[in-house]
Enzyme design. Structure first.
Site, mmCIF file in Angstrom:
data_model
loop_
_atom_site.group_PDB
_atom_site.id
_atom_site.type_symbol
_atom_site.label_atom_id
_atom_site.label_comp_id
_atom_site.label_asym_id
_atom_site.label_seq_id
_atom_site.Cartn_x
_atom_site.Cartn_y
_atom_site.Cartn_z
ATOM 1 C CG ASN A 132 6.172 -0.625 18.534
ATOM 2 O OD1 ASN A 132 6.269 -1.928 18.698
ATOM 3 N ND2 ASN A 132 6.988 0.145 19.712
ATOM 4 C CE LYS B 116 4.302 0.751 21.982
ATOM 5 N NZ LYS B 116 4.339 1.789 23.050
ATOM 6 C CG HIS C 98 10.128 1.094 22.114
ATOM 7 N ND1 HIS C 98 9.510 1.142 23.412
ATOM 8 C CD2 HIS C 98 9.417 1.526 21.290
ATOM 9 C CE1 HIS C 98 8.290 1.925 23.336
ATOM 10 N NE2 HIS C 98 8.449 2.047 21.844
ATOM 11 C CD GLU D 170 6.657 0.214 25.311
ATOM 12 O OE1 GLU D 170 6.539 -0.545 24.657
ATOM 13 O OE2 GLU D 170 5.818 1.221 25.441
ATOM 14 C CD GLU E 274 9.008 5.937 20.058
ATOM 15 O OE1 GLU E 274 7.824 6.056 19.498
ATOM 16 O OE2 GLU E 274 9.137 5.127 20.661
ATOM 17 N N GLY F 205 1.846 6.207 24.743
ATOM 18 C CA GLY F 205 0.743 5.417 25.538
ATOM 19 C C GLY F 205 0.245 6.404 26.512
ATOM 20 C CB SER G 74 0.015 10.039 22.227
ATOM 21 O OG SER G 74 0.222 9.585 23.239
HETATM 22 P P1 PGA Z 1 1.939 5.300 21.058
HETATM 23 O O1 PGA Z 1 3.571 4.496 21.047
HETATM 24 O O2 PGA Z 1 1.651 5.685 19.791
HETATM 25 O O3 PGA Z 1 1.107 4.275 21.834
HETATM 26 O O4 PGA Z 1 2.148 6.455 21.912
HETATM 27 C C1 PGA Z 1 4.424 4.852 20.583
HETATM 28 C C2 PGA Z 1 5.579 3.889 20.704
HETATM 29 O O5 PGA Z 1 5.759 3.353 21.685
HETATM 30 O O6 PGA Z 1 6.379 3.529 19.803
#
Ligand code: PGA
Length: 251
Positions: A9, A11, A95, A97, A167, A173, A213
């Protein structure tokens, strides 16, 4: 037997030329890798260009979001037929976010998942608890609410085309990964929800990815868990080497 699925992803990252460069590098690194589904989710603007790079390779394309209507007066939105036309096979929906910053709700996630399925594409449905939820012992109730809300009224056939991505929001992140045991516990819980709603047979076929992560160093251990069927990778998918390493650790 569930084929693992590793999705990157990206983003809000990568211009068209950067996206093409990353995909070209990745393609060479994973060309001989079989028995794992490899997916990249660039921003909308780069989908078409990335599609041209991944055509006839073992890499598939995903979008990061979608609107549920096919067309109409919905300024700024992108529809499932448009994504299909751009070469997408998968769409990430719900997601954290989007739930956090763009008012995504269980209802909109369900509408989006249905729209994706109605065009024979596959939704990657994200679910996950906040740190506060975990600390207050609400992880299971949040997960149950997200999963049930997203798959509400889906037929068994439709469910089989869905991928669920667990997640934990506190791990996205942040560099803080869930331990393999924490991930397995929630993945198993999700599978049990699907068993209750559908059947053992259906639930045992649904792929559940872990996200938060994921790095080359922790991927193998997470994916060795019996109910972890792959990863949704943010930061580490922005470099071909690290994403390819995660893909290789999935098998
Ligand atoms: P990350 O993000 O691997 O940077 O923690 C995962 C995601 O949001 O799908």
């Amino acid at each position: 037997m569930r084929t693992p699925i590793i999705a990157g992803n990206w983003k809000l990252n990568k211009t068209i030329s950067e996206a093409v460069e990353l995909t070209t590098e990745l393609k060479d690194l994973v060309t001989a890798t079989n028995n794992v589904d490899i997916v990249v989710a660039p921003p909308f603007t780069a989908l078409d260009a990335v599609n041209k790079v991944v055509k006839d390779t073992n890499i598939e394309l995903a979008a990061q979001d979608v609107y549920w209507e096919d067309s109409g007066a919905f300024t700024g939105e992108v529809s499932v037929p448009m994504l299909k036309d751009a070469g997408c096979e998968y769409v990430i929906v719900g997601h954290s976010e989007r739930r956090q910053f763009f008012n995504e709700t269980n209802e909109s996630v369900n509408l989006k998942a249905n729209a994706v399925l109605s065009h024979d594409m596959k939704p990657i449905i994200c679910v996950g608890e906040l740190l506060d939820d975990r600390e207050a012992g609400r992880t299971e109730s949040v997960i149950k609410n997200h999963v049930s809300g997203a798959v509400e009224k889906l037929t068994s056939d439709a469910l089989l085309s869905c991928i669920i991505a667990y997640e934990p929001v506190w791990a996205i992140g942040t560099g803080k990964t869930a331990t393999p045991e924490q991930a397995q516990e929630v993945h198993n819980y999700i599978r049990n929800i699907l068993k209750e709603t559908y059947s053992d047979e259906i639930a045992s076929q649904v792929r559940i990815q872990y996200g938060g992560s994921v790095k080359p160093e922790n991927a193998a251990e997470l994916m060795a868990q019996p109910d972890v069927d792959g990863a949704l990778v943010g930061g580490a998918s922005l470099q071909a080497e690290s994403f390819a390493q995660i893909v290789k650790n999935a098998i």
